[in-house]
Design an enzyme around this catalytic site. Sequence first.
Site, PDB file in Angstrom:
ATOM      1  N   SER A  32       0.832  -1.195   0.000  1.00 54.38           N
ATOM      2  CA  SER A  32       0.000   0.000   0.000  1.00 54.38           C
ATOM      3  C   SER A  32       0.875   1.255   0.000  1.00 54.38           C
ATOM      4  CB  SER A  32      -0.966  -0.040   1.183  1.00 54.38           C
ATOM      5  OG  SER A  32      -1.961   0.939   1.059  1.00 54.38           O
ATOM      6  N   ASP A  56      -9.928  -5.416  -4.099  1.00 50.56           N
ATOM      7  CA  ASP A  56      -9.411  -4.394  -3.191  1.00 50.56           C
ATOM      8  C   ASP A  56     -10.366  -3.205  -3.170  1.00 50.56           C
ATOM      9  OD1 ASP A  56      -7.897  -2.218  -2.063  1.00 50.56           O
ATOM     10  OD2 ASP A  56      -6.053  -3.294  -2.559  1.00 50.56           O
ATOM     11  N   HIS A  69      -7.413  -5.848   0.152  1.00 53.18           N
ATOM     12  CA  HIS A  69      -6.241  -5.024   0.468  1.00 53.18           C
ATOM     13  C   HIS A  69      -5.497  -5.503   1.716  1.00 53.18           C
ATOM     14  CE1 HIS A  69      -4.014  -1.301  -0.273  1.00 53.18           C
ATOM     15  NE2 HIS A  69      -4.065  -1.013   1.024  1.00 53.18           N
TER      16      HIS A  69
END
Length: 279
Positions: free
Chosen positions: A148, A224, A257
Amino acid sequence: MSVEKLSSSLCHGGDQQVWRHDSRATGTKMTFAAYIPEHEEGAKLPVLWFLAGLTCTHENAMVKCEYKKAANEHGVIVICPDTSPRGEGVADHEDYDFGQGAGFYVDATQQPWQPHFRMRSYIEDELPEVVAAALPVDMDRQAITGHSMGGHGALTIGLRNPGRFRSTSAFAPIISPLNCPWGEKALTGYLGDDRQDWREYDSVALIEDGARLQNVLVDQGSADEWLEGQLKTHLLQDAVRDAGLDWDIRMQDGYDHSYFFVSTFVAEHIAWHARHLKV
């Protein structure tokens, strides 16, 4: 250089350690995790830097990422730094995506962030010196990865430092802070309103401006929740194609995610990095 080992735990045959040191870059104490595989006395091992995402400390990847078995199997040290300076006197913000836990791997130029939020200098310059002095690392064999915000860090640090890392990978990276709410908020706050100053912290902009990098692997989950609004993997696919780069950008069907996604593919990433690191 004041470096202190806080803990050491046997795991999958290797040693999961936590260290703390006084940082000249941030002006604070900084903590990082280090997994040391089994090795012969006197041996120097390749190192993989794992940069974490928003809200994370050194503990998130250390506890949730499930990298240790693969790291021991392939003989790769894994370093998990913190994501920002912390402590008394360090500026913070009530939002999760700005301030402590959200350093974005930049060197801040704006107040009140500039005195301590110097994560670019910390990761690129200072932490490698600390690790090289304290641990059995071969600094000629480095790789970098991240998740991320940490994926953003891994890609931009790799692009700005061609030749330093044998390989670079990312899990669900923030592709273009210039073009997403997380990035616009953070870079405005840390760097000011001149978007030209942001370009060195944006993977797409770096590629557009001529930066090149080989041996890159990116995994992104198709489920995600941040894919469309924040991560925008298609922007990287377009930039890589237009630049004629041979990057492996993979959409993983059904994955979100979370660290459940990261832990599913981390052993594959470590094996991939190890092939480059052993050359």
